[in-house]
Design an enzyme around this catalytic site. Structure first.
Site, PDB file in Angstrom:
ATOM      1  N   ASP A 146      47.189  42.549  32.823  1.00 39.56           N
ATOM      2  CA  ASP A 146      46.111  41.681  33.279  1.00 39.56           C
ATOM      3  C   ASP A 146      45.175  41.284  32.147  1.00 39.56           C
ATOM      4  OD1 ASP A 146      44.292  40.777  35.804  1.00 39.56           O
ATOM      5  OD2 ASP A 146      43.050  41.693  34.248  1.00 39.56           O
ATOM      6  N   ALA A 177      43.865  38.538  37.383  1.00 40.12           N
ATOM      7  CA  ALA A 177      45.206  37.974  37.204  1.00 40.12           C
ATOM      8  C   ALA A 177      46.210  38.736  38.063  1.00 40.12           C
ATOM      9  CB  ALA A 177      45.617  38.014  35.735  1.00 40.12           C
ATOM     10  N   ASP A 178      46.095  40.054  38.093  1.00 39.39           N
ATOM     11  CA  ASP A 178      46.931  40.870  38.983  1.00 39.39           C
ATOM     12  C   ASP A 178      46.676  40.522  40.448  1.00 39.39           C
ATOM     13  OD1 ASP A 178      48.582  42.531  37.428  1.00 39.39           O
ATOM     14  OD2 ASP A 178      46.945  43.916  37.013  1.00 39.39           O
ATOM     15  N   LEU A 179      45.415  40.481  40.821  1.00 41.57           N
ATOM     16  CA  LEU A 179      45.076  40.285  42.234  1.00 41.57           C
ATOM     17  C   LEU A 179      45.494  38.903  42.721  1.00 41.57           C
ATOM     18  CD1 LEU A 179      41.558  41.970  42.204  1.00 41.57           C
ATOM     19  CD2 LEU A 179      43.682  42.922  43.098  1.00 41.57           C
ATOM     20  N   GLY A 182      49.182  38.843  43.150  1.00 36.44           N
ATOM     21  CA  GLY A 182      49.556  39.524  44.385  1.00 36.44           C
ATOM     22  C   GLY A 182      49.368  38.654  45.604  1.00 36.44           C
TER      23      GLY A 182
END
Length: 415
Positions: A146, A177-179, A182
Site C-alpha cells: 500500500d 490503496a488496499d481498502l 478490496g
C-alpha cells in the site's frame, strides 16, 4: 435470509486488500473460509501491539489489525507447499462459487491452483486475484504494498502541505490503496457472480492496487488529463485546501480553554452556502464582491479570500462557530480524534460499534459494517476466527470428511 446465502468463498488472501473484500462478502451472508498457514496464519495476526489479552492479561496471538478485517469468517489451516494440501484446496474449489487469492503472479500456477486449472472442474468459479500491479505489464513480478502504491500512484504527490508552506509528501493515515482495492474487488466479484448465475460461466478477475489507486485519483486525475493540451503542471499538494472549491479547508479558531490551539473544517460547496457563511461572519459584502461571487472566482482569488476568513474565525471559539454555522446550514465540522469519533452520538446511533462474543473477550468491540440493507441486513455471525478454529467443521461441511480423514491430514501435517 442474507443476500449471499449459499455462496461459498474460498479465501486464500492475506493482510488487507483481499481480506477486506472477503469480509464484506461475509457480512453479506457468504460462507467465507479463510485458508491460513499452519502455525502462523495471516501475516497480520502478528501485526501489533495492540493484541487482545488472554485470561491472564497477557498478549494473545489475536492482533487488533487482524480482528478489524476478518469478522464473520471461518478459519482453516492448510500447507499449500505440500501436494496433499494443494489437492485439498482443489477439492474445496469444486464446492466454491468464489476463490480469492493475493499470491505473487505465478505462485498459484505452481501449486495447480490457478484459474485455468480450477475452471476445468468448476466452470462457474469466480476467481479473483489481488496483486500490487496486476497479472500483466512490466511490474507484474513486483511485490506491491500500500505505501509504495500510494507513492507510485500519485496519491502522496497530492497529500500533505504545500511546499511553500513547509510541507512534503504524506501518505494517508490508513492503507487506502488496499481498502479501495478490496472494495472494487467486492464489486467485481458480485458482478461476476451475477454473470455466472445467468450463463454458468465464471471468470478471472485481475485486481491491482496500482490500477485502483490511479482510478481513485478521481477529480485530480481528470484535472490533469483535461489540462494536458495546455501543458499545465500536474496538480500538487494543497494541504487541507481543495483544489477546485473555495473555501473548503481547515480554519484555526480561538484557543481551547486550556490555551491549546483549536481547529475546525469548512466545506462550502456552492455560492448560496458562501453567502450564508458571509452573513454568519458578519461580512455580507464579501458574497457580493466580484472576486468572490462565484466559486470559480473564489478559486482564482483564494490567496485574497482565505486570510480574510482566517482573521474572523480565530476570534471566536470553535463551539460558537459550529453552532452558528450549523444553524445556517453551512457545511462545517470539528476535527475529532478516534476517541471523540466513537463517542459521537451520531456514530453510536448508527450502530457503528458492534460487540462480538470472542473466546478471549465476550464483549469484543469492533467497527461495524456501514452497509444497511432493509431486506437482507448485514449478518452478525461470528467474531474474527482464531487460527484454524474451524478446520474440522469446514472439511465436514464442504467435503463430507469424517474425523478419521481429518486426522489423517493432520498426521501428514497438511493441516
Amino acid at each position: 435470509m442474507n443476500a449471499l446465502d449459499a455462496v461459498r468463498v474460498l479465501d486464500l488472501s492475506r493482510v488487507l486488500a483481499g481480506p477486506w473484500s472477503t469480509q464484506t462478502l461475509a457480512d453479506l451472508g457468504a460462507d467465507v473460509v479463510k485458508v491460513e498457514r499452519p502455525g502462523t496464519g495471516d501475516d497480520t495476526r502478528g501485526w501489533g501491539p495492540p493484541f487482545l489479552k488472554d485470561a491472564e492479561g497477557q498478549d494473545s496471538a489475536e492482533s487488533a489489525y487482524f480482528l478489524g478485517a476478518n469478522r464473520n469468517k471461518r478459519s482453516i489451516t492448510c500447507d499449500l507447499s505440500l501436494p496433499a494440501g494443494q489437492d485439498l484446496i482443489r477439492q474445496m474449489a469444486i464446492k466454491a462459487q468464489v476463490f480469492v487469492e493475493n499470491y505473487k503472479v505465478g505462485d498459484m500456477k505452481r501449486y495447480g491452483l490457478d484459474y485455468d486449472t480450477l475452471k476445468i472442474t468448476n466452470p462457474a468459479l469466480v476467481y479473483c486475484s489481488v496483486t500490487g500491479f496486476g497479472q500483466t505489464g512490466p511490474y507484474q513480478a513486483r511485490a506491491g504494498y500500500d505505501f509504495a502504491v500510494q507513492a507510485m500512484g500519485g496519491l502522496m504527490s497530492v497529500t500533505g502541505e504545500r511546499d511553500d508552506a513547509g510541507g512534503g509528501p504524506q501518505k494517508v493515515g490508513v492503507a487506502v490503496a488496499d481498502l479501495f482495492t478490496g472494495m472494487y474487488a467486492t464489486v467485481a466479484i458480485l458482478a461476476a457472480l451475477r454473470h455466472a448465475e445467468r450463463t454458468g460461466q465464471g471468470q478471472h478477475i485481475d485486481m491491482a492496487l496500482l490500477d485502483t489507486q490511479v482510478a481513485m485519483l478521481a477529480n485530480l486525475g481528470a484535472n490533469h488529463l483535461v489540462n494536458l493540451p495546455d501543458h499545465k503542471p500536474p496538480p500538487g499538494r494543497m494541504g487541507n485546501a481543495h483544489v477546485n472549491i473555495v473555501p473548503y479547508q481547515v480554519f484555526e479558531t480561538a484557543p481551547k480553554p486550556t490555551g491549546a490551539r483549536d481547529f475546525m473544517i469548512l466545506a462550502v460547496g456552492n455560492d448560496t452556502q458562501f453567502a450564508k457563511l458571509c452573513d454568519c461572519l458578519g461580512h455580507p459584502e464579501w458574497s457580493k464582491d466580484d472576486r468572490f461571487v462565484r466559486n470559480q472566482d473564489r478559486v482564482r482569488h483564494r490567496e485574497v479570500l482565505i486570510p480574510l476568513l482566517a482573521a474572523v474565525f480565530v476570534a471566536r471559539p470553535k463551539a460558537d462557530w459550529l453552532s452558528l454555522l450549523e444553524a445556517a446550514k453551512v457545511p462545517c465540522g470539528p476535527i475529532n480524534d478516534l476517541a471523540e469519533v466513537f463517542h459521537d452520538p451520531q456514530v453510536q446511533a448508527r450502530g457503528m460499534i458492534e460487540s462480538w462474543n470472542h473466546p478471549l473477550r465476550p464483549d469484543l468491540k469492533l467497527v461495524a459494517s456501514p452497509m444497511k440493507l432493509s431486506a437482507t441486513p448485514v449478518q452478525h455471525l461470528s467474531a474474527p476466527p482464531r487460527l484454524g478454529e474451524h478446520t474440522t467443521a469446514v472439511l465436514q461441511d464442504w467435503l463430507g470428511m469424517d474425523q478419521q480423514q481429518v486426522q489423517a491430514l493432520q498426521n501428514q501435517q497438511v493441516l
